[in-house]
Structure formats: structure tokens, C-alpha cells
Design a protein around this motif. Sequence first.
Motif, PDB file in Angstrom:
ATOM      1  N   ASN A 115     -18.503  73.560-124.612  1.00  0.00           N
ATOM      2  CA  ASN A 115     -17.592  72.412-124.358  1.00  0.00           C
ATOM      3  C   ASN A 115     -18.084  71.487-125.578  1.00  0.00           C
ATOM      4  N   PRO A 116     -16.452  71.606-126.424  1.00  0.00           N
ATOM      5  CA  PRO A 116     -16.703  71.179-127.921  1.00  0.00           C
ATOM      6  C   PRO A 116     -16.984  69.822-128.032  1.00  0.00           C
ATOM      7  N   ASN A 117     -17.105  69.072-126.492  1.00  0.00           N
ATOM      8  CA  ASN A 117     -15.811  68.124-126.662  1.00  0.00           C
ATOM      9  C   ASN A 117     -17.810  66.811-126.488  1.00  0.00           C
ATOM     10  N   LEU A 118     -18.619  67.635-125.576  1.00  0.00           N
ATOM     11  CA  LEU A 118     -19.721  66.948-125.677  1.00  0.00           C
ATOM     12  C   LEU A 118     -20.695  66.755-126.165  1.00  0.00           C
ATOM     13  N   LYS A 119     -22.179  65.654-126.156  1.00  0.00           N
ATOM     14  CA  LYS A 119     -23.373  65.848-127.111  1.00  0.00           C
ATOM     15  C   LYS A 119     -23.998  66.860-126.684  1.00  0.00           C
ATOM     16  N   HIS A 120     -24.233  67.808-126.673  1.00  0.00           N
ATOM     17  CA  HIS A 120     -24.968  68.699-126.122  1.00  0.00           C
ATOM     18  C   HIS A 120     -27.490  68.219-126.662  1.00  0.00           C
ATOM     19  N   THR A 121     -27.515  68.195-125.026  1.00  0.00           N
ATOM     20  CA  THR A 121     -28.647  67.538-125.514  1.00  0.00           C
ATOM     21  C   THR A 121     -29.246  68.772-124.148  1.00  0.00           C
ATOM     22  N   LEU A 122     -29.402  69.550-123.968  1.00  0.00           N
ATOM     23  CA  LEU A 122     -30.031  69.663-122.879  1.00  0.00           C
ATOM     24  C   LEU A 122     -30.184  71.744-123.150  1.00  0.00           C
ATOM     25  N   ASP A 123     -29.917  71.837-124.739  1.00  0.00           N
ATOM     26  CA  ASP A 123     -29.876  73.869-125.309  1.00  0.00           C
ATOM     27  C   ASP A 123     -31.973  73.058-125.632  1.00  0.00           C
ATOM     28  N   GLY A 124     -32.596  74.487-124.732  1.00  0.00           N
ATOM     29  CA  GLY A 124     -33.813  75.060-124.765  1.00  0.00           C
ATOM     30  C   GLY A 124     -34.495  74.583-124.030  1.00  0.00           C
ATOM     31  N   LEU A 125     -33.468  73.537-123.114  1.00  0.00           N
ATOM     32  CA  LEU A 125     -34.845  72.553-122.074  1.00  0.00           C
ATOM     33  C   LEU A 125     -34.302  73.648-120.591  1.00  0.00           C
ATOM     34  N   SER A 126     -35.887  74.016-119.860  1.00  0.00           N
ATOM     35  CA  SER A 126     -36.202  74.472-118.493  1.00  0.00           C
ATOM     36  C   SER A 126     -35.387  73.292-117.719  1.00  0.00           C
TER      37      SER A 126
END
Length: 337
Positions: A131-142
Amino acid sequence: MIKKLSFLIVVLILCVAGAYFYVQSQVNSYLTQPLKIEEPQIVTIQSGTSLNRAMSMLVDKKWIEPTSFSSFIHRLHPELAGLKAGTYQITSDMDLNQALMLFISGKEHQFAITFVEGSRFVEWRDILASNPNLKHTLDGLSEKEISQKLGIEREKLEGLFLAETYHFTNGVSDLDILKRAHVKLNNILNEAWDKRQSGLPLKSSYEALILASIIEKETAVEDERTQISSVFVNRLNKRMRLQTDPTVIYGMGENYDGNIRKKDLKAPTPYNTYVILGLPPTPIAMAGPASINAALNPDQSSYLYFVASGNGGHVFSKTLVEHNRAVRAYLKQIRNK
């Protein structure tokens, strides 16, 4: 001499007034021009954007015409000067003035993200990430790290969110969506747990959620959920294995290729209810309110088995003999197709 001076002053006043009213009419006409768009468009107003800059942006996109009177707009219409930073949606039925008033209102456009019942957490992560409208903070997290950020005291997040449509403004974080979904799930689960039937073989609301997730994966037919639930509750009470295929599939993980073989039914995974007694250790999907309520309010029945009818529903049986007969009927129907 005095008469001539007075006459000149009157003429000057009239000229100034005429010029003022001409400029005002041009400005008002400019503000009422319709936007040149056919489909709704998203506009982001950055912090500190001036009225002139906002109009220049609309001109650059060819959504409005330029004007030589733009510098007069903020003087004649000071109410249009206080633009608020945000992301807005303008539509084809708007004129320029309505668009500017929207930018002043601060009523940002609400985007939507939808999660379907029966989906899994791995699918949720993909939906959030795309989703391009969200701020992505979960990338790379387990999953464990995400759980810690959410303040959830479980390492496995499967089933802990309510599947539905969530609305949000541009730049909201993916973590915020998960927090909202977790709170909504808990509210529904806790309320249903407080109103549950007595005598259920469930020790906690989490076990109810596990059962609800199995019901969710077993049927999409609304009025079958409580029947499906009764079968599983009856089997749990009799200490019979649940023997439900969706748990086998979940336990297979990436090894599932669309088919369940005999060896898969015998594989000793924590989720294989053909092998283990009782419920699997966690939910196997995101359950909706209907399945949660069904898990906690099953039909009063003697059913111990069910099999697909071949017509979208299931055939329920009280004995193994009846069940085997229903299975043969189903297989015959499949072969005839």
C-alpha cells in the motif's frame, strides 16, 4: 478651480471603484471555474504551502487555467489563505473555490485497506507492504519483533487481528493499522467470551479464537457456522481428534501445493489435528465476528462428522456409517462432473 479639482477627484474615485469591481469580478469568475478533471484526483498540500503556490500546482497539472489576477485573490479573499497540510481528494464536480476551501478545512482523504476473513498474517504483511499510502515500518522485522512493537505477549500473531476494511489518512503507519485491528478483535472476542454458552470445552478466549479460525476456514456459508462449531465441540468433549484439513494445510506451510496426501495426514506437525488431540497451538487464520460467535455459541447437536456436499455446503452426520455414506456420495458427484 475648486470645482475642477472636485470633478477630478470624483472621476478618480469612480475609476478606482470601477477598477476594483472589475478586478473583483475577474477574481470571482476565476474562483468559480470548474476543475478540469474527469476522475477524482489526490492532492497533497505540504506544510507552509501558500495560496499562490497551491494554485500554481493546479495550473501545472492543467486542472485550472492560469490568470493574471492571481495576486489579488488573497487580498480579496483572505479566508482562502490558511491552507492546511494534508492529502485531499478533489472531484470533477468541484470548482476552484471549493477545492481551496477543502484544503483549508483539513478534511483529509480517507484511504482504505481491506483484509478478508480467513486470510493469514503473512498475507496481511504483503497487503500492508504494497500500500503506497502507508508509512512502512515493518520491513525486515520478524513476527516476534512486530509482536513486541504491538505490545502483544505472544510470538505468533496469527488470528490476533480483525479482518475488515480500515480507513486512514496518508502517512499513517502499517503498525497503527495492526494496532487498530488488534483492539477491534479483542473487543469482539471479549464480548463474545462473556456471553458464551456454559459447559464449552474451551479454557480461554484464545482457545475460542483458535476454534473460530478453524470454523472460518471450513465454511463460508453463514448459517453453517454454528453447525460446524457443534461438530468440533462435540468431538472435543468426546476427546476425539478434530481431523480438520485446514489445520493440516497450515502446518504444512510452504510445502502445501494444493493437495493433501495420506503422508501429510500422518505428518506430526503441531497443527495436524489428525495426529494431535485437541486444538492446535494457535489460530490458523483471521476469524470474523460470525465465526467467533459460532465458536462460543454452537448448535446443540449430536453431529460428529461433516463432508462437503458438492453444492457449496456440507452434509452433517452423527455416526461414522452415515459419514462414510456421505463421503461416497460426494466422491460420486465429483466423478460425474
